[in-house]
Design an enzyme around this catalytic site. Structure first.
Site, PDB file in Angstrom:
ATOM      1  N   SER A 152       0.843  -1.190   0.000  1.00 28.77           N
ATOM      2  CA  SER A 152       0.000   0.000   0.000  1.00 28.77           C
ATOM      3  C   SER A 152       0.888   1.253   0.000  1.00 28.77           C
ATOM      4  O   SER A 152       1.740   1.406  -0.875  1.00 28.77           O
ATOM      5  CB  SER A 152      -0.942  -0.046   1.207  1.00 28.77           C
ATOM      6  OG  SER A 152      -1.920   0.952   1.137  1.00 28.77           O
ATOM      7  N   ASP A 318      -8.933  -5.854  -5.068  1.00 28.33           N
ATOM      8  CA  ASP A 318      -8.476  -4.602  -4.467  1.00 28.33           C
ATOM      9  C   ASP A 318      -8.880  -3.453  -5.376  1.00 28.33           C
ATOM     10  O   ASP A 318      -8.231  -3.162  -6.369  1.00 28.33           O
ATOM     11  CB  ASP A 318      -6.961  -4.643  -4.294  1.00 28.33           C
ATOM     12  CG  ASP A 318      -6.396  -3.397  -3.621  1.00 28.33           C
ATOM     13  OD1 ASP A 318      -7.168  -2.448  -3.362  1.00 28.33           O
ATOM     14  OD2 ASP A 318      -5.182  -3.367  -3.369  1.00 28.33           O
ATOM     15  N   HIS A 351      -8.300  -4.787  -0.539  1.00 34.21           N
ATOM     16  CA  HIS A 351      -6.984  -4.216  -0.284  1.00 34.21           C
ATOM     17  C   HIS A 351      -6.300  -4.880   0.910  1.00 34.21           C
ATOM     18  O   HIS A 351      -5.072  -5.017   0.942  1.00 34.21           O
ATOM     19  CB  HIS A 351      -7.120  -2.710  -0.060  1.00 34.21           C
ATOM     20  CG  HIS A 351      -5.809  -1.994   0.047  1.00 34.21           C
ATOM     21  ND1 HIS A 351      -4.852  -2.044  -0.943  1.00 34.21           N
ATOM     22  CD2 HIS A 351      -5.278  -1.218   1.047  1.00 34.21           C
ATOM     23  CE1 HIS A 351      -3.795  -1.324  -0.583  1.00 34.21           C
ATOM     24  NE2 HIS A 351      -4.035  -0.825   0.621  1.00 34.21           N
TER      25      HIS A 351
END
Length: 401
Positions: A152, A318, A351
């Protein structure tokens, strides 16, 4: 596979000011960090792990006497795990502006004795964080990292390492990340920030002076974030339309559905440990990250200066950092004839998948680090250092436990 067991947080003080992208400087600051494993004699087996929005330097292991204190990537990092600490010296660092030990908004403001920085803490960027990390790595006596790993926002930092310090890492491992945020992502961040700054207890960011915390804003910000971290399938499988009670209560304000209870619980928990000014700073750093901006938007031109090998991983569900964004990076790397591997994992978790135990995902990272371990063994002597290398003389740095 065993855990690292109890670990200790450390800190390092830097007297030399850190120039920031904004033009401001951060003077006399401290970075919190943890290390796991042993640095080999050649100092060639160090892996830096970069954290995401609400994480810290506590990557793996536990804290003595604290329940539920496992590091946020404990399933990935440790003896026998994909990032094996019997083979690698792993460094977790907390970025400036955070609220977990490094200098940030809750720290004393040297320009205003007796006060914390609050909202006067300077705006920081991914590039600033990478520069701070590079100073820490150098202070530990490591000239070149075996790898920089992040997911991320941490993946953005890993990518930026390959651009700012191309000769100082062998491998970039970027998971569930993007070359910049989409307009939709920036919009989510702005809504979360508005929830915080419009909380009556925010007081322009100097809430500590009033003895309060903008908890309501933090709760809403966290609820918004959690919605974006999960996929629709994962949310449906976990909660569906299940009610909190046996029947509707016909209330517009009370909890009716289990998904509502979950979000409120996450918001309440988050507001107890995370700093509101830190949330504003880190989400803005996410917004600003766009290394191709200086190259007319061309990722190919951006990555022309990269020299390391790349491993990228994305997850099909995601939608916040969609696989298409990783493919943009892969194309730019291929255009530059760089060594790149890419895995797109068919996972239902959204995610958050980069934090979970998916055997295919962990298999990809294990293969990546197995290859890297073979390379580092070839460059290392048989005598390993039991501790990190001493700080360079004349560095103006001080290490503290």
């Amino acid at each position: 596979m065993s855990s690292l067991g109890d670990v200790q947080s450390q800190s390092m003080h830097f007297a030399a000011p850190l120039p920031l992208a904004s033009g401001a400087t951060l003077a006399d600051y401290t970075l919190a960090y943890e290390t796991y494993g042993t640095l080999n004699a050649a100092r060639s087996n160090a892996v830096l792990v970069c954290h995401a929005l609400n994480a810290s330097h506590h990557v793996a292991g536990t804290y003595a006497g604290q329940d539920k204190s496992e590091g946020w990537w404990d399933n990935l990092v440790g003896p026998g795990k994909p990032l094996d600490t019997s083979r690698f010296f792993v460094i977790g660092v907390n970025n400036p502006g955070s609220c977990f030990g490094s200098t940030g908004p809750t720290s004393p403001n040297p320009a205003a004795p007796g006060r914390s920085y609050g909202s006067d803490f300077p705006v920081v960027t991914v590039e600033d964080w990478v520069d701070a990390q590079a100073r820490l790595v150098e202070a530990l006596g490591i000239a070149k990292l075996a790898a920089v790993l992040g997911g991320s926002l941490g993946g953005m930092q890993a990518l930026d390492w390959s651009l700012r310090y191309p000769e100082r890492l062998r491998q970039c491992v970027a998971v569930a990340t993007a070359p910049n945020l989409s307009a939709q992502n920036i919009a989510f961040n702005e809504v979360a920030r508005r929830a915080i700054v419009t909380d009556p207890e925010f007081h322009g960011g100097h809430y500590a002076e009033h003895g309060v915390i903008p908890r309501r804003g933090l709760r809403v910000a966290r609820m918004i974030g959690h919605i974006t971290y999960l996929s629709d399938d994962a949310m449906e499988a976990k909660f569906g339309r299940d009610l909190q009670k046996a029947a509707f209560g016909y209330s517009t304000q009370e909890i009716e559905f289990q998904i509502e209870a979950y979000l409120r619980h996450q918001g309440d928990k988050f507001s107890e440990y995370f700093d509101a000014n830190t949330y504003l700073l880190i989400t803005r750093a996410l917004d600003y990250f766009d290394p191709a901006r200086a190259y007319g938007g061309s990722l190919t031109a951006t990555f022309a200066r990269a020299r390391c090998r790349f491993e990228l991983v994305s997850f099909t569900t995601d939608w916040r950092f969609a696989p298409a964004r990783s493919r943009e990076i892969v194309k730019a790397l291929v255009d530059n004839k760089l060594d790149v591997s890419y895995a797109e994992i068919n996972a239902p978790h959204g995610h958050d998948a980069f934090l979970l135990d998916d055997p295919r995902y962990h298999g990809v990272l294990r293969a990546c680090f197995d290859r890297l371990a073979s390379e580092t063994r070839a460059s290392a002597s048989h005598d390993a250092h039991p501790h990190p290398a001493p700080l360079p003389q004349g560095s103006g740095l001080q290490s503290e436990v």
